[in-house]
Design a protein around this motif. Structure first.
Motif: not given
Length: 93
Positions: A34-37, A39, A41
């Motif tokens: 899961y690479k993410g966007k 952002c 945390p």
């Protein structure tokens, strides 16, 4: 025979494709990647599956007090041309 084996290994190292050197994306990665966007945390996950939000990681917006201020904080999408109304009042004086 060992020379042929070494030459084969050498060829495989030289034949790296450009696509294998690209940045890893979720389409080319394993299922659990899961690479993410990009952002940051705002908290952390607990061991029991909960999530704790840390207030110091949330954005803090400082808004000045606008009581008694002449201008309004809303800008219209269709502004009225103010220059024409100023010219007409100057011409009437």
């Amino acid at each position: 025979m060992t020379l042929g084996l070494l030459l084969g290994i050498g060829r495989s190292f030289r034949r790296k494709r450009a696509s294998s050197l690209d940045i890893l994306s979720p389409k080319r990665a394993p299922r659990d990647f899961y690479k993410g966007k990009n952002c940051k945390p705002s908290g952390f996950h607990t061991r029991k599956g909960g999530y704790v939000v840390q207030p110091d990681k949330l954005p803090n917006y400082v808004v000045p007090d606008l009581t008694g201020f002449k201008l309004k904080p809303y800008v219209s999408q269709c502004p009225v041309d103010v220059n024409k109304s100023n010219e007409s009042t100057e011409a009437s004086k």
